[in-house]
Every structure is written in structure tokens, then in C-alpha cells.
Design a protein around this motif. Sequence first.
Motif, short mmCIF file in Angstrom:
data_model
loop_
_atom_site.label_atom_id
_atom_site.label_comp_id
_atom_site.label_asym_id
_atom_site.label_seq_id
_atom_site.Cartn_x
_atom_site.Cartn_y
_atom_site.Cartn_z
N SER A 7 -0.28 -19.29 -24.56
CA SER A 7 -1.50 -18.71 -24.02
C SER A 7 -2.69 -19.48 -24.54
CB SER A 7 -1.61 -17.22 -24.39
OG SER A 7 -1.68 -17.06 -25.78
N GLY A 8 -3.83 -19.25 -23.92
CA GLY A 8 -5.05 -19.88 -24.40
C GLY A 8 -5.51 -21.06 -23.59
N GLY A 9 -4.70 -21.47 -22.62
CA GLY A 9 -5.13 -22.58 -21.79
C GLY A 9 -6.28 -22.17 -20.89
N GLY A 10 -6.86 -23.15 -20.24
CA GLY A 10 -7.96 -22.87 -19.34
C GLY A 10 -8.80 -24.11 -19.12
N SER A 11 -10.01 -23.89 -18.70
CA SER A 11 -10.92 -24.99 -18.42
C SER A 11 -11.98 -25.07 -19.51
CB SER A 11 -11.60 -24.78 -17.06
OG SER A 11 -10.64 -24.78 -16.02
N LEU A 20 -4.78 -22.96 -28.44
CA LEU A 20 -3.58 -22.48 -27.77
C LEU A 20 -2.72 -21.70 -28.76
CD1 LEU A 20 -2.51 -25.69 -25.80
CD2 LEU A 20 -4.15 -23.92 -25.14
N SER A 21 -2.02 -20.72 -28.25
CA SER A 21 -1.09 -19.93 -29.05
C SER A 21 0.28 -19.99 -28.42
CB SER A 21 -1.55 -18.47 -29.13
OG SER A 21 -2.81 -18.36 -29.73
N CYS A 22 1.27 -19.92 -29.27
CA CYS A 22 2.66 -19.89 -28.83
C CYS A 22 3.34 -18.78 -29.60
CB CYS A 22 3.34 -21.23 -29.09
SG CYS A 22 5.12 -21.23 -28.82
N GLU A 23 3.66 -17.72 -28.92
CA GLU A 23 4.27 -16.56 -29.59
C GLU A 23 5.74 -16.47 -29.22
OE1 GLU A 23 2.34 -12.87 -28.81
OE2 GLU A 23 3.64 -11.74 -30.17
N ALA A 24 6.55 -16.33 -30.21
CA ALA A 24 7.98 -16.13 -29.99
C ALA A 24 8.25 -14.66 -29.78
CB ALA A 24 8.77 -16.66 -31.18
N SER A 25 9.22 -14.37 -28.95
CA SER A 25 9.53 -12.98 -28.59
C SER A 25 10.21 -12.22 -29.72
CB SER A 25 10.40 -12.95 -27.34
OG SER A 25 11.62 -13.65 -27.58
N ALA A 26 10.73 -12.95 -30.69
CA ALA A 26 11.44 -12.33 -31.80
C ALA A 26 11.44 -13.30 -32.98
CB ALA A 26 12.86 -11.98 -31.36
N TYR A 27 12.02 -12.81 -34.05
CA TYR A 27 12.19 -13.67 -35.22
C TYR A 27 12.98 -14.90 -34.79
CZ TYR A 27 14.07 -15.11 -39.77
OH TYR A 27 14.44 -15.82 -40.88
N GLY A 93 -3.86 -31.45 -18.92
CA GLY A 93 -2.42 -31.44 -18.66
C GLY A 93 -1.85 -30.06 -18.92
N VAL A 94 -0.54 -30.00 -18.85
CA VAL A 94 0.18 -28.76 -19.16
C VAL A 94 0.72 -28.88 -20.58
CG1 VAL A 94 2.04 -27.19 -18.53
CG2 VAL A 94 0.77 -28.43 -16.75
N TYR A 95 0.43 -27.89 -21.37
CA TYR A 95 0.85 -27.90 -22.77
C TYR A 95 1.98 -26.90 -22.97
CZ TYR A 95 -3.06 -30.86 -24.04
OH TYR A 95 -3.91 -31.93 -24.15
N TYR A 96 3.01 -27.37 -23.65
CA TYR A 96 4.19 -26.56 -23.90
C TYR A 96 4.43 -26.43 -25.39
CZ TYR A 96 5.37 -27.87 -19.07
OH TYR A 96 5.36 -28.08 -17.71
N CYS A 97 4.97 -25.31 -25.78
CA CYS A 97 5.52 -25.24 -27.12
C CYS A 97 7.05 -25.21 -27.01
CB CYS A 97 4.99 -24.06 -27.90
SG CYS A 97 5.44 -22.44 -27.28
N GLN A 118 6.90 -21.82 -21.03
CA GLN A 118 6.66 -22.19 -19.62
C GLN A 118 5.43 -23.06 -19.45
OE1 GLN A 118 7.12 -19.10 -16.77
NE2 GLN A 118 9.22 -18.75 -17.38
N GLY A 119 4.65 -23.19 -20.47
CA GLY A 119 3.51 -24.08 -20.41
C GLY A 119 2.22 -23.37 -20.04
N THR A 120 1.14 -23.98 -20.47
CA THR A 120 -0.18 -23.46 -20.14
C THR A 120 -1.08 -24.66 -19.76
OG1 THR A 120 -2.02 -22.07 -20.91
CG2 THR A 120 -1.01 -23.51 -22.55
N GLN A 121 -1.84 -24.47 -18.70
CA GLN A 121 -2.66 -25.55 -18.19
C GLN A 121 -3.95 -25.67 -18.98
OE1 GLN A 121 -2.16 -27.80 -15.45
NE2 GLN A 121 -4.06 -28.73 -16.20
#
Length: 126
Positions: A7-11, A20-27, A93-97, A118-121
Motif C-alpha cells: 500500500s502507499g503507492g500513488g502519484s 510504501l508499506s508491505c504488510e504480511a497477513s500473518a507471522y 513503475g509498479v513496486y512489489y514486496c 500484487q504490487g502498487t503503482q
Amino acid sequence: QVQLMESGGGSVQAGGSLGLSCEASAYISETYCIAWWRDIPGKEREVVAYMNSRGRVGTVVPSSVKGRFAISLEKDKNTAYLKMDRVGPEDTGVYYCAVETHTAVCGIETHYYNVWGQGTQVTVSS
């Protein structure tokens, strides 16, 4: 299997900052490596920065972003961050974790990582 959500992508305008943040769904695991990658138009996917679960300081890879980007990790929140400063149109670009969940040894090849978000633009206007 753990899932990652960026999350956190944008213009943003050139010269500005974005986080940008990348949150894992679990441990994730006791030892892992997490990395930020990006797809820049006309280029192959490249690793931007990585950090393992044991470290306190991450590694920024491309010389074009050293001194401008920084990776950090909050293990208790299962969340990694990418701070982007003084961005330019070339950062669009598209940023992925991605995470390698079985080892704290970090790699710089895409096949090394077994879970991807899934990436964030990110779009930087001049």
C-alpha cells in the motif's frame, strides 16, 4: 501461506516523497528476507532494497536510488516499508514486496523469493 499486501503507492511530483508499506497477513517466520522490487517500463524487474529478519539496517541495491530510498522493518507488525525521497520520473513503475520465508540470507534474483505481493503503482510527474 502468508500473503503480502502493498500500500502507499500513488502519484507524486518529482522531488517529493512517498512511503510504501508491505504488510504480511500473518507471522512470516523466525528467519526471512523481505525485499522491495520494481517494474520500470522498458526494464526488467529489479530489486530495490532488501532486509532480513535479523538485521537493523537494510540494503539498497541500485545506485540510482542509494541515498534516496530506504527499507525498514517492523517485525512485530509483520510490515516492511520503503521510504522514497527525492523521487523522479525514472522511479515510476509498479513496486512489489516479496519475501523468502525460509532463510535470512537475502538474494537479488526474483526466483529466490517465494511469496510476492500484487504490487502498487507509483507515478512520478515532472
